[in-house]
Write a protein that holds these residues in place. Structure first.
Motif, short mmCIF file in Angstrom:
data_model
loop_
_atom_site.label_atom_id
_atom_site.label_comp_id
_atom_site.label_asym_id
_atom_site.label_seq_id
_atom_site.Cartn_x
_atom_site.Cartn_y
_atom_site.Cartn_z
N GLY A 76 84.47 -18.35 -52.89
CA GLY A 76 85.86 -18.73 -52.86
C GLY A 76 86.11 -20.07 -53.53
N LEU A 77 85.19 -20.51 -54.39
CA LEU A 77 85.31 -21.82 -55.03
C LEU A 77 86.42 -21.89 -56.06
N GLY A 78 86.85 -20.76 -56.59
CA GLY A 78 87.78 -20.76 -57.71
C GLY A 78 89.21 -20.44 -57.36
N GLY A 79 89.73 -20.99 -56.30
CA GLY A 79 91.12 -20.74 -55.94
C GLY A 79 91.26 -19.82 -54.76
N GLY A 80 90.17 -19.46 -54.17
CA GLY A 80 90.20 -18.70 -52.93
C GLY A 80 89.88 -17.23 -53.10
N LEU A 81 89.21 -16.71 -52.09
CA LEU A 81 88.89 -15.29 -51.98
C LEU A 81 89.58 -14.79 -50.73
N TYR A 96 83.25 -12.85 -56.84
CA TYR A 96 83.36 -14.17 -57.46
C TYR A 96 84.80 -14.59 -57.70
N THR A 97 85.01 -15.91 -57.72
CA THR A 97 86.29 -16.51 -58.11
C THR A 97 86.09 -17.53 -59.24
N HIS A 98 84.91 -17.59 -59.78
CA HIS A 98 84.66 -18.48 -60.92
C HIS A 98 83.49 -17.95 -61.74
N THR A 117 90.54 -14.31 -56.28
CA THR A 117 90.24 -12.88 -56.19
C THR A 117 90.81 -12.36 -54.88
N ARG A 118 91.41 -11.16 -54.93
CA ARG A 118 92.05 -10.58 -53.75
C ARG A 118 91.57 -9.14 -53.54
N ILE A 119 91.26 -8.83 -52.28
CA ILE A 119 90.85 -7.48 -51.92
C ILE A 119 91.76 -7.03 -50.78
N GLY A 134 89.21 -13.31 -60.44
CA GLY A 134 90.57 -12.97 -60.81
C GLY A 134 90.97 -11.53 -60.58
N VAL A 135 90.08 -10.69 -60.09
CA VAL A 135 90.38 -9.29 -59.88
C VAL A 135 91.21 -9.11 -58.61
#
Length: 167
Positions: A76-81, A96-98, A117-119, A134-135
């Protein structure tokens, strides 16, 4: 030396109990921890469990009644998971978020790239799958084993492969 022998004896007992009760062998960390407690410690939703050897980085939010298997990476380092409710994340999944692709290719002059990234909810992610930064994955999705998810997946889809495509 006495302490070491006591620890080995305890480990042997715990392994035997785990094998008899669940027919499995797990790492020492999973012998002495509670998967529900690990999830609670990270603020994950009620009823969620998380193996001891899961790597959790940065801002990771997980909903209710999720199962996070062994050897998973939650980045979650890249803007949150953000992970919804009733999501099963199988063994060896990486989310991944980065990434550092451009930084590596540029010899260090480009920056690390970040994207949240959002699930959604009611999602199954098969073993050894990778979800790139980013997915966005919708609700009611099945991702087959060993898939590379490098683009958004609409709700109620079934995808697998490298790259993951609808089936």
């Amino acid at each position: 030396m006495e302490l070491l022998e006591s620890l080995r004896s305890l480990m042997k007992t715990l392994r035997r109990e785990k094998r008899e009760q669940y027919h499995r062998h797990v790492s020492l960390g999973d012998l002495i921890t509670d998967r529900s407690e690990i999830a609670r410690d990270y603020g994950f939703g009620e009823g969620t469990t998380c193996y001891d050897n899961v790597l959790i980085l940065g801002d990771v939010t997980v909903g209710k009644n999720c199962w996070i298997g062994p050897n998973v990476v939650l980045d979650g380092l890249g803007g949150g998971l953000l992970i919804g409710d009733h999501v099963d994340i199988s063994a060896g999944v990486h989310i991944y978020t980065h990434d550092t692709v451009q930084r590596a290719l540029s010899g260090g002059t480009a920056k690390v790239e970040y994207a949240p990234t959002r699930i959604g909810s009611r999602v199954y992610i098969g073993p050894q799958s990778i979800i790139q930064k980013g997915v966005i994955i919708g609700d009611g999705v099945v991702i087959g084993a060993m898939s590379l998810v490098n683009r958004d997946v609409p709700s109620n889809s079934r995808v697998w492969g490298i790259p993951a495509t609808p089936r």
